[in-house]
Design an enzyme around this catalytic site. Structure first.
Site, PDB file in Angstrom:
ATOM      1  N   GLU A  85       0.717  -1.440  -0.283  1.00 58.34           N
ATOM      2  CA  GLU A  85       0.147   0.008  -0.067  1.00 58.34           C
ATOM      3  C   GLU A  85       1.101   1.243   0.071  1.00 58.34           C
ATOM      4  O   GLU A  85       2.320   1.201   0.219  1.00 58.34           O
ATOM      5  CB  GLU A  85      -0.826   0.235   1.100  1.00 58.34           C
ATOM      6  N   GLN A 141       1.509  -7.288   5.232  1.00 58.73           N
ATOM      7  CA  GLN A 141       1.763  -6.600   3.954  1.00 58.73           C
ATOM      8  C   GLN A 141       3.050  -6.954   4.031  1.00 58.73           C
ATOM      9  O   GLN A 141       3.756  -7.365   4.943  1.00 58.73           O
ATOM     10  CB  GLN A 141       1.757  -4.955   4.159  1.00 58.73           C
ATOM     11  N   TYR A 174      -6.703  -8.882  11.490  1.00 55.84           N
ATOM     12  CA  TYR A 174      -5.552  -9.311  12.157  1.00 55.84           C
ATOM     13  C   TYR A 174      -5.365  -9.228  13.207  1.00 55.84           C
ATOM     14  O   TYR A 174      -7.057  -9.388  14.095  1.00 55.84           O
ATOM     15  CB  TYR A 174      -5.255  -7.271  11.792  1.00 55.84           C
ATOM     16  N   ASN A 228     -12.067  -0.370  -1.016  1.00 54.69           N
ATOM     17  CA  ASN A 228     -11.532  -1.480  -0.128  1.00 54.69           C
ATOM     18  C   ASN A 228     -12.444  -0.713   1.006  1.00 54.69           C
ATOM     19  O   ASN A 228     -12.604   0.169   1.523  1.00 54.69           O
ATOM     20  CB  ASN A 228      -9.942  -0.462   0.420  1.00 54.69           C
ATOM     21  N   GLU A 229     -12.786  -2.011   2.067  1.00 54.33           N
ATOM     22  CA  GLU A 229     -13.157  -1.622   3.675  1.00 54.33           C
ATOM     23  C   GLU A 229     -14.169  -0.491   3.289  1.00 54.33           C
ATOM     24  O   GLU A 229     -14.348   0.056   4.055  1.00 54.33           O
ATOM     25  CB  GLU A 229     -12.046  -1.595   4.495  1.00 54.33           C
ATOM     26  N   GLU A 285      -6.868  -9.438   3.464  1.00 56.45           N
ATOM     27  CA  GLU A 285      -5.848  -9.089   4.313  1.00 56.45           C
ATOM     28  C   GLU A 285      -5.478  -9.452   5.645  1.00 56.45           C
ATOM     29  O   GLU A 285      -7.006  -9.759   6.275  1.00 56.45           O
ATOM     30  CB  GLU A 285      -6.043  -7.424   4.589  1.00 56.45           C
TER      31      GLU A 285
HETATM   32  O1  AHR Z   1      -3.469  -2.764   6.361  1.00 55.00           O
HETATM   33  C1  AHR Z   1      -3.681  -1.440   6.657  1.00 55.00           C
HETATM   34  C2  AHR Z   1      -4.885  -1.145   6.401  1.00 55.00           C
HETATM   35  O2  AHR Z   1      -5.627  -1.993   7.025  1.00 55.00           O
HETATM   36  C3  AHR Z   1      -5.260  -1.261   5.184  1.00 55.00           C
HETATM   37  O3  AHR Z   1      -4.753   0.092   4.605  1.00 55.00           O
HETATM   38  C4  AHR Z   1      -6.611  -1.321   5.985  1.00 55.00           C
HETATM   39  O4  AHR Z   1      -7.527  -2.048   4.501  1.00 55.00           O
HETATM   40  C5  AHR Z   1      -6.893  -2.243   6.970  1.00 55.00           C
HETATM   41  O5  AHR Z   1      -7.680  -0.997   7.342  1.00 55.00           O
END
Ligand code: AHR
Length: 500
Positions: free
Chosen positions: A26, A348, A243, A171-172, A291
């Site tokens: 990113e 990432q 995450y 995205n999101e 992600e």
């Molecule tokens: O990967 C970091 C961030 O996490 C990304 O920009 C976003 O899509 C997510 O919230």
């Protein structure tokens, strides 16, 4: 403690899609500037890309890299990153409160991806922009020539179309932090219209609709159902993001967090299949887990970093050995679902919650999580065998019934190899691990790689890049159709077999 895995070539989950081992770059922090790109670096190539970083990326054998965001994409003008560099605008980038110089854009990134041996997975801005701009970007990237945007690409020096096959529709979009966040119906409509236009320009592309930003979102489930009701006919995948972290310092629970990922995947599959049913569709919706990673170490520090810098050092998690074990469990979980999860992106790739770290202008090295990803990417492609593991379980503060052993087998018929990935989650005990090879007559042990460190909090740094690295062990006892190995306490293991 004893454990056992049965490996049967007739009972399989499915074949892996290479894109299961994808990653993500990113425009955020030092991922691009100071990460993959450093025109003043001693290893810079003719386009300013760091060769030392490329070398590490190639070791990971990443088949696809999502770009350019992330939250960044929801305010991005893709045109800013094309053509003559001296004319490109500098912009205040609101997602990460940074200055974007646009020295790197799709013109350069698609070339970087080629040099890395990867494809680009391109995201379009459905936050502050919409279907028209998404269509134009497909025309710029994929149309052969003779139109405004394809000729612009040619004028910019790229006669051959980039041929980008996989595209993310924003995205999101459910997240209030997202520029241009939308309700599920607002997003579903715009995603549907963007998808139509993009596929009319290039019918060969595949599209990913935004699922929830994570299973904790209040609209999770309802969001997927509504979005898919609008887009089912036009898209090929729905995205998942998640995450993990160990903020409370409860390692026993943390090591079990892949069970959350497993549950998340199962829930999204059930929503996809519900929409398939109500639409009387024969089409199966696939999942793009675009992600996933551990992310928590940098969260506090980032609050102290001043805004509006170029390439600020944000989201720079320094990964511990226990994080590598979690990443190993997450990889095994993705493999277990390879029939439905076709794309996955470790978020990432460089500097930003990444397996590869750099000093801007200096050294580059592999973090702890680099190793399980490298092993899975190199040896996890093929036919995933149905997970049939027998082992004891434990209860932690947050979870009950966590299996001590997380394991999966992958058979590669072409290479005649069988690989078992296994994590021993026990913090105290080595575990005997028997692989039942009755169905693999003629296969013999070919090696056992272990990632182990006494200290669960051990890290790799520029000064000590080899503090946590894999090693070989020769502990496997082989008797006819049984191979017995020792899984050291809290360890990641790659046990290999090959045709004799
Ligand atoms: O990967 C970091 C961030 O996490 C990304 O920009 C976003 O899509 C997510 O919230």
């Amino acid at each position: 403690m004893k454990s056992r895995i049965r490996l049967n070539r007739d009972f399989t989950v499915g074949n892996t899609d290479n894109r299961l081992f994808g990653s993500f770059i990113e425009h955020i922090g030092r991922a691009v500037y100071g990460g993959i790109y450093g025109p003043d670096h001693e290893s810079a190539d003719d386009m300013g890309f760091r060769r030392d970083v490329l070398k590490l990326v190639k070791k990971l054998n990443v088949p696809i890299v999502r770009y350019p965001g992330g939250n960044f994409v929801s305010g991005y003008y893709w045109e800013d990153g094309t053509g003559e560099k001296s004319k490109r605008p500098r912009r205040a980038e609101p997602a990460w409160k940074s200055i974007e110089t646009n020295e790197v854009g799709i013109d350069e990134f698609q070339e970087w991806a080629k040099r890395a041996g990867s494809e680009v997975m391109m995201a379009v801005n459905l936050g502050t922009r919409g279907p028209e701009d998404a269509k134009n970007l497909v025309e710029y990237c994929n149309f052969p020539g003779g139109t405004y945007y394809s000729d612009l690409r040619r004028k910019n020096g790229f006669e051959t179309p980039f041929g980008i096959k996989t595209w993310c529709l924003g995205n999101e979009m459910d997240g209030p932090w997202q520029m241009g966040a939308k309700t599920a119906d607002e997003y579903g409509r715009i995603a549907c219209e963007a998808a139509k236009l993009m596929k009319w320009i290039d019918p060969s592309i595949e599209l990913v609709a935004c699922g929830s930003s994570g299973p904790a979102m209040p609209t999770f489930g309802e969001w997927e159902a509504a979005v898919l009701k609008h887009t089912y006919e036009y898209v090929d995948y729905i995205s998942l993001h998640e995450y993990f972290g160990n903020a409370s310092g409860d390692t026993a629970s943390y090591l079990g967090c892949s069970l959350d990922m497993d549950g998340f995947i199962k829930s999204v599959i059930s929503v996809c299949d519900y929409v398939k049913t109500v639409k009387r569709s024969s089409k199966t919706m696939y999942l793009s887990f675009d992600e996933w990673n551990v992310w928590y170490h940098s969260r506090g520090k980032d609050r102290t970093i001043a805004p509006w810098q170029i390439a600020p050092p944000i989201l720079e998690d320094i990964y511990t050995f226990e994080d590598a074990l979690v990443v190993g469990c997450l990889l095994i979980t993705l493999l277990k679902h390879c029939d439905r999860v076709k794309i996955a992106c470790l978020a990432q790739l460089v500097n930003v919650i990444a397996p590869i770290m750099t000093e801007t202008g200096g050294r580059a090295w592999a973090q702890t999580i680099f190793w399980p990803f490298m092993h899975a990417s190199a040896m996890g492609r093929g036919k995933v065998l149905s997970p049939a593991v027998e082992c004891d379980t434990y209860d932690s503060e947050k979870r009950k019934g966590i299996p001590y052993v997380e394991a999966i087998g992958v058979f590669n018929a072409e290479a005649e190899t069988l690989t078992v990935f296994a994590v021993n989650r026990s913090l105290t005990d080595d575990i005997e691990f028997e692989a039942d090879l009755t169905d693999f007559a003629g296969y013999v042990p070919a090696g056992h790689t272990v990632l182990y460190h006494d200290d669960l909090k051990a890290v790799n740094t520029a000064d000590e890049p080899e503090n946590v690295i894999p090693s070989e062990t020769d502990d496997t006892r082989f008797e006819c159709t049984r191979a017995v190995s020792i899984l050291k306490k809290h360890s990641w293991n790659v046990i290999r077999f090959k045709k004799a």
